[in-house]
Design a protein around this motif. Structure first.
Motif, mmCIF file in Angstrom:
data_model
loop_
_atom_site.group_PDB
_atom_site.id
_atom_site.type_symbol
_atom_site.label_atom_id
_atom_site.label_comp_id
_atom_site.label_asym_id
_atom_site.label_seq_id
_atom_site.Cartn_x
_atom_site.Cartn_y
_atom_site.Cartn_z
ATOM 1 N N VAL A 33 -8.363 -12.212 -10.918
ATOM 2 C CA VAL A 33 -9.044 -11.204 -11.738
ATOM 3 C C VAL A 33 -9.644 -11.856 -12.975
ATOM 4 O O VAL A 33 -9.184 -12.901 -13.427
ATOM 5 C CB VAL A 33 -8.102 -10.060 -12.166
ATOM 6 N N ILE A 34 -10.672 -11.220 -13.481
ATOM 7 C CA ILE A 34 -11.250 -11.569 -14.776
ATOM 8 C C ILE A 34 -10.724 -10.534 -15.756
ATOM 9 O O ILE A 34 -10.928 -9.333 -15.564
ATOM 10 C CB ILE A 34 -12.786 -11.542 -14.738
ATOM 11 N N VAL A 35 -10.004 -10.984 -16.770
ATOM 12 C CA VAL A 35 -9.377 -10.076 -17.732
ATOM 13 C C VAL A 35 -10.272 -9.926 -18.962
ATOM 14 O O VAL A 35 -10.735 -10.924 -19.525
ATOM 15 C CB VAL A 35 -7.980 -10.577 -18.142
ATOM 16 N N LEU A 36 -10.506 -8.679 -19.347
ATOM 17 C CA LEU A 36 -11.281 -8.364 -20.544
ATOM 18 C C LEU A 36 -10.346 -7.833 -21.623
ATOM 19 O O LEU A 36 -9.452 -7.035 -21.331
ATOM 20 C CB LEU A 36 -12.342 -7.313 -20.228
ATOM 21 N N ALA A 64 -9.142 -5.461 -15.995
ATOM 22 C CA ALA A 64 -9.286 -6.573 -15.060
ATOM 23 C C ALA A 64 -10.304 -6.197 -13.995
ATOM 24 O O ALA A 64 -10.268 -5.098 -13.443
ATOM 25 C CB ALA A 64 -7.948 -6.904 -14.414
ATOM 26 N N ILE A 65 -11.205 -7.121 -13.734
ATOM 27 C CA ILE A 65 -12.156 -6.981 -12.638
ATOM 28 C C ILE A 65 -11.646 -7.894 -11.527
ATOM 29 O O ILE A 65 -11.497 -9.105 -11.725
ATOM 30 C CB ILE A 65 -13.587 -7.394 -13.054
ATOM 31 N N ALA A 66 -11.368 -7.315 -10.378
ATOM 32 C CA ALA A 66 -10.853 -8.093 -9.248
ATOM 33 C C ALA A 66 -11.995 -8.796 -8.539
ATOM 34 O O ALA A 66 -13.050 -8.208 -8.288
ATOM 35 C CB ALA A 66 -10.123 -7.174 -8.279
ATOM 36 N N LEU A 87 0.575 -10.095 -13.564
ATOM 37 C CA LEU A 87 -0.031 -10.302 -14.877
ATOM 38 C C LEU A 87 0.034 -11.765 -15.301
ATOM 39 O O LEU A 87 -0.925 -12.303 -15.874
ATOM 40 C CB LEU A 87 0.653 -9.421 -15.925
ATOM 41 N N LYS A 88 1.145 -12.412 -15.014
ATOM 42 C CA LYS A 88 1.348 -13.795 -15.441
ATOM 43 C C LYS A 88 0.308 -14.740 -14.837
ATOM 44 O O LYS A 88 -0.210 -15.620 -15.519
ATOM 45 C CB LYS A 88 2.753 -14.252 -15.060
ATOM 46 N N ASN A 89 -0.016 -14.528 -13.561
ATOM 47 C CA ASN A 89 -0.934 -15.427 -12.864
ATOM 48 C C ASN A 89 -2.341 -14.872 -12.724
ATOM 49 O O ASN A 89 -3.195 -15.516 -12.113
ATOM 50 C CB ASN A 89 -0.364 -15.785 -11.486
ATOM 51 N N GLY A 90 -2.588 -13.675 -13.254
ATOM 52 C CA GLY A 90 -3.919 -13.083 -13.182
ATOM 53 C C GLY A 90 -4.369 -12.783 -11.765
ATOM 54 O O GLY A 90 -5.493 -13.104 -11.377
ATOM 55 N N LEU A 91 -3.494 -12.109 -11.007
ATOM 56 C CA LEU A 91 -3.787 -11.809 -9.606
ATOM 57 C C LEU A 91 -3.480 -10.355 -9.268
ATOM 58 O O LEU A 91 -2.584 -9.750 -9.848
ATOM 59 C CB LEU A 91 -2.929 -12.688 -8.679
ATOM 60 N N LEU A 92 -4.222 -9.824 -8.312
ATOM 61 C CA LEU A 92 -3.902 -8.558 -7.665
ATOM 62 C C LEU A 92 -3.603 -8.876 -6.208
ATOM 63 O O LEU A 92 -4.389 -9.564 -5.548
ATOM 64 C CB LEU A 92 -5.079 -7.582 -7.732
#
Length: 128
Positions: A33-36, A64-66, A87-92
């Protein structure tokens, strides 16, 4: 062979479809994901991305944009999959909550909990 594909979903626009049989508990897709940051979330409400972002962060103030097909799974109150936030790894991560047959649309509950019947912000297609 790709495990999933994007096709037209009648009454819903695009949707994600199984290209093989999936079993309950099987991972369908893991999306970065791209976190804003929170100060950019309000801007999203004035863009086409508004319907495609996930609340993110420990307080859900970020967005977050997946990537991958992550933002294209359609909503259902009787979904066949769920998403889990890492959240820790920025994944869905998208996981089957029941067996899914080849060519079946893969749906999630936008309220995060597959059992949550809280109304969403749009009219739900009658197939759900």
């Amino acid at each position: 062979m790709s495990l999933i594909s994007v096709k037209d979903a009648p009454g819903k626009g695009k949707g994600v479809f199984a290209q093989k049989n999936f079993e309950k508990g099987e991972i369908i897709e893991t999306c970065p994901v791209i976190v804003l940051p929170p100060e950019e979330v309000d801007i999203l409400e004035h863009t086409k991305l508004f319907n495609y972002y996930f609340a993110w962060g420990s307080d859900s103030r970020e967005a977050a944009i997946a990537l991958g097909y992550g933002s294209l799974y359609n909503h259902s109150y009787t979904p066949n999959a769920k998403y889990e936030k890492d959240l820790k790894n920025g994944l869905l991560k998208y996981v089957c909550i029941r067996d899914i047959q080849q060519n079946e649309e893969i749906t999630i509950n936008y309220n995060c909990d597959p059992e949550d019947k809280t109304p969403v912000w749009f009219d739900v297609a009658s197939q759900n």
